[in-house]
Design a protein around this motif. Structure first.
Motif, PDB file in Angstrom:
ATOM      1  N   LYS A  56      54.908  38.034  28.576  1.00  0.00           N
ATOM      2  CA  LYS A  56      55.269  39.100  29.520  1.00  0.00           C
ATOM      3  C   LYS A  56      54.189  39.301  30.569  1.00  0.00           C
ATOM      4  CE  LYS A  56      58.691  41.914  27.477  1.00  0.00           C
ATOM      5  NZ  LYS A  56      59.385  43.070  27.931  1.00  0.00           N
ATOM      6  N   ARG A  57      52.962  39.147  30.171  1.00  0.00           N
ATOM      7  CA  ARG A  57      51.844  39.358  31.080  1.00  0.00           C
ATOM      8  C   ARG A  57      51.787  38.282  32.166  1.00  0.00           C
ATOM      9  NH1 ARG A  57      47.405  36.641  30.377  1.00  0.00           N
ATOM     10  NH2 ARG A  57      45.730  37.497  31.582  1.00  0.00           N
ATOM     11  N   GLU A  58      52.416  37.134  31.918  1.00  0.00           N
ATOM     12  CA  GLU A  58      52.396  36.024  32.873  1.00  0.00           C
ATOM     13  C   GLU A  58      53.656  35.938  33.740  1.00  0.00           C
ATOM     14  OE1 GLU A  58      49.872  33.860  33.373  1.00  0.00           O
ATOM     15  OE2 GLU A  58      48.655  34.934  31.911  1.00  0.00           O
TER      16      GLU A  58
ATOM     17  N   ALA B   3      50.419  43.817  35.063  1.00  0.00           N
ATOM     18  CA  ALA B   3      49.333  43.326  34.210  1.00  0.00           C
ATOM     19  C   ALA B   3      48.063  43.093  35.019  1.00  0.00           C
ATOM     20  CB  ALA B   3      49.762  42.046  33.511  1.00  0.00           C
ATOM     21  N   LYS B   4      48.204  42.563  36.215  1.00  0.00           N
ATOM     22  CA  LYS B   4      47.028  42.328  37.064  1.00  0.00           C
ATOM     23  C   LYS B   4      46.463  43.640  37.591  1.00  0.00           C
ATOM     24  CE  LYS B   4      48.218  37.657  38.289  1.00  0.00           C
ATOM     25  NZ  LYS B   4      48.748  36.731  39.280  1.00  0.00           N
TER      26      LYS B   4
ATOM     27  N   PHE C  54      45.285  43.764  32.315  1.00  0.00           N
ATOM     28  CA  PHE C  54      45.640  43.401  30.947  1.00  0.00           C
ATOM     29  C   PHE C  54      45.125  41.993  30.687  1.00  0.00           C
ATOM     30  CE2 PHE C  54      49.692  46.232  30.928  1.00  0.00           C
ATOM     31  CZ  PHE C  54      48.893  47.352  30.876  1.00  0.00           C
TER      32      PHE C  54
ATOM     33  N   TYR D 164      53.657  39.471  24.159  1.00  0.00           N
ATOM     34  CA  TYR D 164      52.762  40.163  25.092  1.00  0.00           C
ATOM     35  C   TYR D 164      52.191  39.185  26.123  1.00  0.00           C
ATOM     36  CZ  TYR D 164      48.394  42.190  26.817  1.00  0.00           C
ATOM     37  OH  TYR D 164      47.371  42.610  27.617  1.00  0.00           O
ATOM     38  N   ASN D 165      51.667  38.044  25.648  1.00  0.00           N
ATOM     39  CA  ASN D 165      51.063  37.067  26.555  1.00  0.00           C
ATOM     40  C   ASN D 165      52.079  36.492  27.542  1.00  0.00           C
ATOM     41  OD1 ASN D 165      48.457  37.364  25.560  1.00  0.00           O
ATOM     42  ND2 ASN D 165      48.681  35.722  24.077  1.00  0.00           N
TER      43      ASN D 165
ATOM     44  N   LYS E  81      44.607  38.469  28.252  1.00  0.00           N
ATOM     45  CA  LYS E  81      45.302  37.648  27.270  1.00  0.00           C
ATOM     46  C   LYS E  81      44.721  37.909  25.891  1.00  0.00           C
ATOM     47  CE  LYS E  81      46.570  32.920  26.187  1.00  0.00           C
ATOM     48  NZ  LYS E  81      46.467  31.520  26.563  1.00  0.00           N
TER      49      LYS E  81
ATOM     50  N   SER F 200      56.381  41.605  35.530  1.00  0.00           N
ATOM     51  CA  SER F 200      55.375  42.198  34.636  1.00  0.00           C
ATOM     52  C   SER F 200      53.962  41.759  34.998  1.00  0.00           C
ATOM     53  CB  SER F 200      55.645  41.817  33.189  1.00  0.00           C
ATOM     54  OG  SER F 200      56.928  42.201  32.793  1.00  0.00           O
ATOM     55  N   SER F 201      53.843  40.566  35.544  1.00  0.00           N
ATOM     56  CA  SER F 201      52.517  40.049  35.890  1.00  0.00           C
ATOM     57  C   SER F 201      51.831  40.904  36.947  1.00  0.00           C
ATOM     58  CB  SER F 201      52.615  38.602  36.363  1.00  0.00           C
ATOM     59  OG  SER F 201      53.416  38.523  37.532  1.00  0.00           O
TER      60      SER F 201
END
Length: 66
Positions: free
Chosen positions: A30-32, A40-41, A45, A27-28, A47, A36-37
């Motif tokens: 993918k979020r970066e 997430a932004k 989402f 998850y962490n 961390k 996907s980022s």
């Protein structure tokens, strides 16, 4: 029989912790990573922290007495 049940339960808990930490790691990452980022932004989402036992007291083996 009780000892086998406790051992099985400890193994299951350890496996669940590993699964949780693996999922949080994915998850962490993918979020970066792009693209996907961006999503997430947009949705804010955050961390997530890995599950870790912080104190030595929590790591002690529990004694079962009757």
């Amino acid at each position: 029989d009780l000892q086998n049940s406790l051992k099985s339960l400890e193994t299951e808990i350890a496996n669940s912790r590993k699964y949780y930490n693996g999922t949080v790691k994915v998850y962490n990452v993918k979020r970066e990573v792009f693209p996907s980022s961006i999503i997430a932004k947009m949705f804010k989402f955050e961390k997530r922290e890995l599950f870790e036992l912080e104190s030595a007291e929590e790591r002690k083996v529990v004694k079962v007495e009757f």
